[in-house]
Scaffold this motif. Structure first.
Motif, PDB file in Angstrom:
ATOM      1  N   ILE A 116     -67.553 135.426-116.493  1.00 38.52           N
ATOM      2  CA  ILE A 116     -68.822 136.123-116.241  1.00 38.52           C
ATOM      3  C   ILE A 116     -69.961 135.112-116.121  1.00 38.52           C
ATOM      4  O   ILE A 116     -70.812 135.213-115.247  1.00 38.52           O
ATOM      5  N   ARG A 117     -69.934 134.107-117.006  1.00 37.24           N
ATOM      6  CA  ARG A 117     -70.981 133.073-116.974  1.00 37.24           C
ATOM      7  C   ARG A 117     -70.967 132.346-115.624  1.00 37.24           C
ATOM      8  O   ARG A 117     -72.001 132.150-114.999  1.00 37.24           O
ATOM      9  N   ARG A 158     -73.162 131.653-110.061  1.00 38.55           N
ATOM     10  CA  ARG A 158     -72.990 131.663-108.599  1.00 38.55           C
ATOM     11  C   ARG A 158     -73.991 132.603-107.939  1.00 38.55           C
ATOM     12  O   ARG A 158     -74.570 132.292-106.903  1.00 38.55           O
ATOM     13  N   ILE A 159     -74.216 133.752-108.545  1.00 39.43           N
ATOM     14  CA  ILE A 159     -75.174 134.722-108.000  1.00 39.43           C
ATOM     15  C   ILE A 159     -76.573 134.100-108.003  1.00 39.43           C
ATOM     16  O   ILE A 159     -77.319 134.185-107.027  1.00 39.43           O
ATOM     17  N   ARG A 160     -76.909 133.428-109.118  1.00 45.26           N
ATOM     18  CA  ARG A 160     -78.235 132.785-109.196  1.00 45.26           C
ATOM     19  C   ARG A 160     -78.365 131.727-108.100  1.00 45.26           C
ATOM     20  O   ARG A 160     -79.397 131.625-107.446  1.00 45.26           O
ATOM     21  N   ASN A 161     -77.272 130.953-107.895  1.00 42.12           N
ATOM     22  CA  ASN A 161     -77.302 129.912-106.859  1.00 42.12           C
ATOM     23  C   ASN A 161     -77.504 130.535-105.484  1.00 42.12           C
ATOM     24  O   ASN A 161     -78.298 130.055-104.682  1.00 42.12           O
ATOM     25  N   GLU A 167     -82.133 130.965-107.222  1.00 41.79           N
ATOM     26  CA  GLU A 167     -82.978 131.111-108.417  1.00 41.79           C
ATOM     27  C   GLU A 167     -83.067 129.829-109.238  1.00 41.79           C
ATOM     28  O   GLU A 167     -84.041 129.599-109.909  1.00 41.79           O
ATOM     29  N   ASP A 168     -81.991 129.029-109.229  1.00 36.73           N
ATOM     30  CA  ASP A 168     -82.104 127.717-109.877  1.00 36.73           C
ATOM     31  C   ASP A 168     -80.983 126.795-109.384  1.00 36.73           C
ATOM     32  O   ASP A 168     -80.238 127.150-108.518  1.00 36.73           O
TER      33      ASP A 168
END
Ligand SMILES: C[S@@+](CC[C@H](N)C(=O)[O-])C[C@H]1O[C@@H](n2cnc3c(N)ncnc32)[C@H](O)[C@@H]1O
Length: 225
Positions: free
Chosen positions: A211-212, A217-220, A224-225
């Motif tokens: 999950i982490r 991956r979603i943030r990337n 987002e960062d």
């Protein structure tokens, strides 16, 4: 490959000792072979509990790092068939099969079954992480391969390993016991019999890690960062 094993020798030996303690509640093998024994921590634990030991691994393991005597070791490429005339009370293989060629899987299981009526088996699952993993499978796939040889699956170790504060996550996730049909086992072990698909269950540690990684991956993707 083994620098981390040498650095973490204390923790690795402690894990092997805890695992052997759990195992000895159910079986007390007098002879143990460990396929892909690495530096020999599990065999060291078996020896301390009175078993004679045989370790098999590649010729790249440095003898000065080994915690078991040279005389107990044999070198072999486990991608090739391995056979001995001797049968052992227990054949173990811990986090090795994921390093072997996928097409070697069935014959590796057959070799283990030829070595013993009881097999302690642990191998990495998909997305486990780690180096050199070319054959990651959920445990149920291995359980089906053992079932084809008439070996039933038992799950007496994973949850008990989790009670050990310093347990290696892969041992909490992957260690199962296979016993040939017809071999007499204690009622204590019988309680831990499971069907192959139950072997594939995934624990909290692995789930949380996935999950982490997926959240990152979603943030990337969102930048987002
Ligand atoms: C992750 S380590 C596990 C070592 C040991 N079982 C333990 O739990 O500490 C994987 C082991 O598999 C052995 N191995 C991988 N591929 C091999 C091959 N083709 N032939 C022999 N041994 C192999 C490595 O040398 C290494 O000792």
């Amino acid at each position: 490959m083994f620098s981390s094993h040498v650095e973490q020798a204390g923790k690795r030996q402690a894990n092997a000792d805890v695992m052997a303690d759990i195992l000895w509640r159910y079986i007390q093998p007098s002879s143990v072979i460990d396929m892909g024994c690495g530096l020999g921590f599990f065999l060291n634990a078996c020896k301390a509990r009175g078993a004679t030991i045989r370790g098999v691994d590649g010729d790249w393991v440095k003898l000065e790092d080994s915690v078991i005597p040279k005389s107990a070791r044999r070198t072999a490429d486990l991608n090739l068939p391995y056979a001995e005339r001797k049968r052992y009370d227990l054949a173990a293989t811990i986090e090795v099969a994921e390093h072997l060629l996928p097409e070697r899987s069935e014959s590796f299981v057959a070799d283990l079954c030829n070595l013993s009526d009881i097999v302690l088996f642990s191998a990495g699952i998909p997305d486990q992480g780690g180096a050199g993993h070319i054959n990651l499978r959920f445990q149920g796939e291995w359980a089906e391969m053992f079932a084809a040889h008439g070996y039933a699956c038992f799950d007496p170790i994973r949850r008990r390993m989790a009670a050990f504060e310093h347990a290696h996550p892969w041992l909490m996730q992957n260690v199962l016991l296979y016993v040939k049909d017809g071999v007499e086992i204690s009622p204590l072990l019988e309680e831990h019999r499971i069907v192959p698909r139950a072997a594939s269950s995934v624990g909290y540690w692995h789930y949380r890690k996935r999950i982490r990684i997926l959240r990152q991956r979603i943030r990337n993707l969102r930048g987002e960062d």
